[in-house]
Motif scaffolding. Structure first.
Motif, PDB file in Angstrom:
ATOM      1  N   HIS A 234       0.852  -1.195   0.000  1.00 58.84           N
ATOM      2  CA  HIS A 234       0.000   0.000   0.000  1.00 58.84           C
ATOM      3  C   HIS A 234       0.890   1.248   0.000  1.00 58.84           C
ATOM      4  CE1 HIS A 234      -2.761   3.124   1.572  1.00 58.84           C
ATOM      5  NE2 HIS A 234      -3.549   2.558   0.672  1.00 58.84           N
TER       6      HIS A 234
ATOM      7  N   ASP B 286      -2.999   2.082  -4.393  1.00 58.71           N
ATOM      8  CA  ASP B 286      -4.100   2.288  -3.445  1.00 58.71           C
ATOM      9  C   ASP B 286      -4.884   0.981  -3.286  1.00 58.71           C
ATOM     10  OD1 ASP B 286      -5.791   2.137  -5.693  1.00 58.71           O
ATOM     11  OD2 ASP B 286      -6.395   4.239  -5.630  1.00 58.71           O
ATOM     12  N   SER B 287      -5.887   0.995  -2.415  1.00 57.50           N
ATOM     13  CA  SER B 287      -6.510  -0.294  -2.090  1.00 57.50           C
ATOM     14  C   SER B 287      -7.301  -0.880  -3.264  1.00 57.50           C
ATOM     15  CB  SER B 287      -7.343  -0.215  -0.813  1.00 57.50           C
ATOM     16  OG  SER B 287      -8.187   0.875  -0.834  1.00 57.50           O
TER      17      SER B 287
ATOM     18  N   SER C 151      -8.497   9.243  -3.560  1.00 65.74           N
ATOM     19  CA  SER C 151      -7.859   8.078  -2.933  1.00 65.74           C
ATOM     20  C   SER C 151      -6.350   8.309  -2.923  1.00 65.74           C
ATOM     21  CB  SER C 151      -8.161   6.815  -3.759  1.00 65.74           C
ATOM     22  OG  SER C 151      -7.427   6.850  -4.965  1.00 65.74           O
ATOM     23  N   THR C 152      -5.607   7.454  -2.246  1.00 63.42           N
ATOM     24  CA  THR C 152      -4.153   7.662  -2.227  1.00 63.42           C
ATOM     25  C   THR C 152      -3.599   7.635  -3.660  1.00 63.42           C
ATOM     26  OG1 THR C 152      -3.757   5.299  -1.818  1.00 63.42           O
ATOM     27  CG2 THR C 152      -3.870   6.751   0.107  1.00 63.42           C
TER      28      THR C 152
ATOM     29  N   HIS D  87      -7.503  13.188   1.737  1.00 63.46           N
ATOM     30  CA  HIS D  87      -8.118  11.879   1.525  1.00 63.46           C
ATOM     31  C   HIS D  87      -9.569  11.948   1.996  1.00 63.46           C
ATOM     32  CE1 HIS D  87      -8.906   7.583   1.852  1.00 63.46           C
ATOM     33  NE2 HIS D  87      -7.907   7.423   1.003  1.00 63.46           N
TER      34      HIS D  87
ATOM     35  N   ASN E  95     -12.399  -1.253   3.517  1.00 65.64           N
ATOM     36  CA  ASN E  95     -11.787  -1.276   4.863  1.00 65.64           C
ATOM     37  C   ASN E  95     -12.742  -1.946   5.853  1.00 65.64           C
ATOM     38  OD1 ASN E  95     -10.562   0.827   3.309  1.00 65.64           O
ATOM     39  ND2 ASN E  95      -9.691   1.719   5.147  1.00 65.64           N
TER      40      ASN E  95
ATOM     41  N   HIS F 255      -6.891  10.022   9.794  1.00 67.78           N
ATOM     42  CA  HIS F 255      -7.450  11.179   9.081  1.00 67.78           C
ATOM     43  C   HIS F 255      -8.328  12.059   9.958  1.00 67.78           C
ATOM     44  CE1 HIS F 255      -6.144   8.600   5.723  1.00 67.78           C
ATOM     45  NE2 HIS F 255      -5.813   9.767   5.214  1.00 67.78           N
TER      46      HIS F 255
ATOM     47  N   MET G 110      -6.694  -5.634   3.615  1.00 70.11           N
ATOM     48  CA  MET G 110      -6.127  -5.633   2.256  1.00 70.11           C
ATOM     49  C   MET G 110      -5.656  -7.042   1.888  1.00 70.11           C
ATOM     50  SD  MET G 110      -4.019  -2.046   2.343  1.00 70.11           S
ATOM     51  CE  MET G 110      -4.918  -0.501   2.522  1.00 70.11           C
TER      52      MET G 110
ATOM     53  N   TYR H 180       1.004   3.652   1.876  1.00 72.17           N
ATOM     54  CA  TYR H 180       1.431   4.129   3.203  1.00 72.17           C
ATOM     55  C   TYR H 180       2.614   3.346   3.766  1.00 72.17           C
ATOM     56  CZ  TYR H 180      -3.149   6.546   3.603  1.00 72.17           C
ATOM     57  OH  TYR H 180      -4.243   7.347   3.422  1.00 72.17           O
TER      58      TYR H 180
ATOM     59  N   GLU I  99     -11.289  10.200   3.728  1.00 69.85           N
ATOM     60  CA  GLU I  99     -11.555   9.761   5.108  1.00 69.85           C
ATOM     61  C   GLU I  99     -11.430  10.926   6.103  1.00 69.85           C
ATOM     62  OE1 GLU I  99      -8.858   6.522   5.862  1.00 69.85           O
ATOM     63  OE2 GLU I  99      -9.768   5.310   4.297  1.00 69.85           O
TER      64      GLU I  99
ATOM     65  N   SER J  61     -12.351   4.565  -1.776  1.00 71.91           N
ATOM     66  CA  SER J  61     -12.590   5.999  -1.951  1.00 71.91           C
ATOM     67  C   SER J  61     -12.390   6.401  -3.413  1.00 71.91           C
ATOM     68  CB  SER J  61     -11.681   6.819  -1.037  1.00 71.91           C
ATOM     69  OG  SER J  61     -10.344   6.501  -1.302  1.00 71.91           O
TER      70      SER J  61
ATOM     71  N   TYR K 161     -17.280  -0.077   2.498  1.00 69.92           N
ATOM     72  CA  TYR K 161     -15.921   0.327   2.168  1.00 69.92           C
ATOM     73  C   TYR K 161     -15.075  -0.944   2.236  1.00 69.92           C
ATOM     74  CZ  TYR K 161     -12.057   3.809   2.508  1.00 69.92           C
ATOM     75  OH  TYR K 161     -10.965   4.605   2.293  1.00 69.92           O
TER      76      TYR K 161
END
Ligand code: 13P
Ligand code: SF4
Length: 329
Positions: free
Chosen positions: A51, A68-69, A241-242, A225, A142, A202, A92, A53, A227, A157, A140
């Motif tokens: 990811h 991103d996811s 999104s990221t 983002h 997540n 976030h 993920m 991050y 979130e 997102s 989501y």
């Protein structure tokens, strides 16, 4: 060639890219691990999906794909590797297993959770469906596989509005992020029934912080983002999104930028966009930071922390993730 020369040859390009973000003293520890992981990946026909991050030594050092996811879910379904090591959080890795049920999927640390995924259970979703009969459930990504199994369609997102509108209903139950739910509600006529989950990273940002950063840095572009709370997004120039945030920086090459999101992402994106100046607020995701090079190596060497999902749950959860992937970005 000596072992040290070989190590330098294989890792020097990586270090040149991230030397602004990784102190030399740390690099001495990372470099041999990176060399071992990259060698083992080839021997075992494994792929590392990371990811955005993840820390720079993972993102730039060992990841085959960093994304991103939504893209991670799609890539997991397309890979021809035998083994997937998901460097990110547990939902993920579960999503990768749902998309690629016949592959071995590992996560370097089973404790890499997510405050959003932990905010509701499959049973909560069953109760909501009783309360709002006939209203479709959008979750989501997540979320746990249990929640996904009770869900009609997942989203990230990157495609939340598109997913909600694809259902052609006047109402949807949208779980579990209250801020993403607000973000979607502002862009559609569909009535959004939301949950009270939030991201611990976030939700820490404030509109006041952004205002102060803007006054100290005239002309700065601020990208958030979805979130983030509503007033924070209102204070941003762009939300995505990221992956969307990375594309924005790549395409627009702003002189100065602030990414209103997890810390490591600014380092990762800066390494790829050296002309852009970054103002870096630092909110760490403690779950993402559980993943380290040592743990990745252990995963590959000993095949520890494999993801298994019960058949019954997996069948239902897979459908909601595949529907999301079909909708795309
Ligand atoms: P993205 O889908 O934008 O990569 O976000 C995932 C996430 O966990 C953000 O906190
Ligand atoms: Fe979950 Fe927030 Fe961490 Fe993303 S940043 S994994 S949403 S806790």
């Amino acid at each position: 060639m000596s072992a040290q020369e070989q190590l330098n040859k294989e890792t020097i390009k990586i270090y040149q890219k991230i030397s602004r973000h990784v102190p030399e003293i740390e690099w001495k520890i990372h470099a041999p691990l990176i060399e071992k992981i990259n060698k083992l990946k080839k021997e075992k026909n494994a792929v590392i999906l990371a990811h955005n991050y993840q820390t720079p030594e993972i993102y730039h050092g060992v990841a085959d794909i960093a994304a991103d996811s939504l893209a991670l879910a799609v890539e997991a379904s397309k890979t021809s590797a035998d083994i997937i090591v998901l460097c990110g959080v547990h939902f993920m890795a579960e999503t990768a297993k749902l998309m690629s049920p016949n592959k071995k999927v590992f996560i370097p640390d089973m404790g890499a959770g997510c405050s959003l995924a932990e905010s509701l259970t499959g049973n909560d979703v069953r109760l909501l469906k009783k309360k709002y009969p006939g209203v479709p459930v959008v979750s989501y990504v997540n979320t746990s596989a249990d929640v996904k199994a009770e869900t009609d369609i997942c989203c990230t997102s990157a495609n939340a509005v598109k997913v909600v509108e694809s259902l052609k209903t006047d109402k949807v139950i949208f779980l579990p992020d209250q801020h993403l739910a607000n973000y979607v509600a502002k862009q559609t006529k569909v009535k959004i029934i939301s949950w009270k989950g939030s991201c611990i990273v976030h939700e820490q940002f404030s509109a006041k912080e952004i205002k102060d950063i803007r006054s100290a840095n005239p002309g700065i572009k601020v990208i958030g983002h979805p979130e983030c709370p509503d007033d924070v997004l209102e204070a941003c120039d762009f939300a995505g999104s990221t992956g969307g945030m990375i594309d924005y920086v790549k395409k627009n090459q702003p002189k100065k930028v602030m990414l209103v999101t997890e810390c490591s992402m600014s380092d990762n994106v800066q390494a790829d966009n050296p002309k852009v100046d970054f103002i870096k607020p630092c909110n760490l995701c403690p779950y993402m930071k559980k993943i380290t090079l040592n743990k990745i190596l252990d995963c590959l060497e000993n095949e520890t922390n494999e993801i298994f999902i019960e058949d019954k749950i997996s069948k239902a959860a897979r459908k909601s993730v595949q529907r999301m992937a079909e909708i795309g970005r």
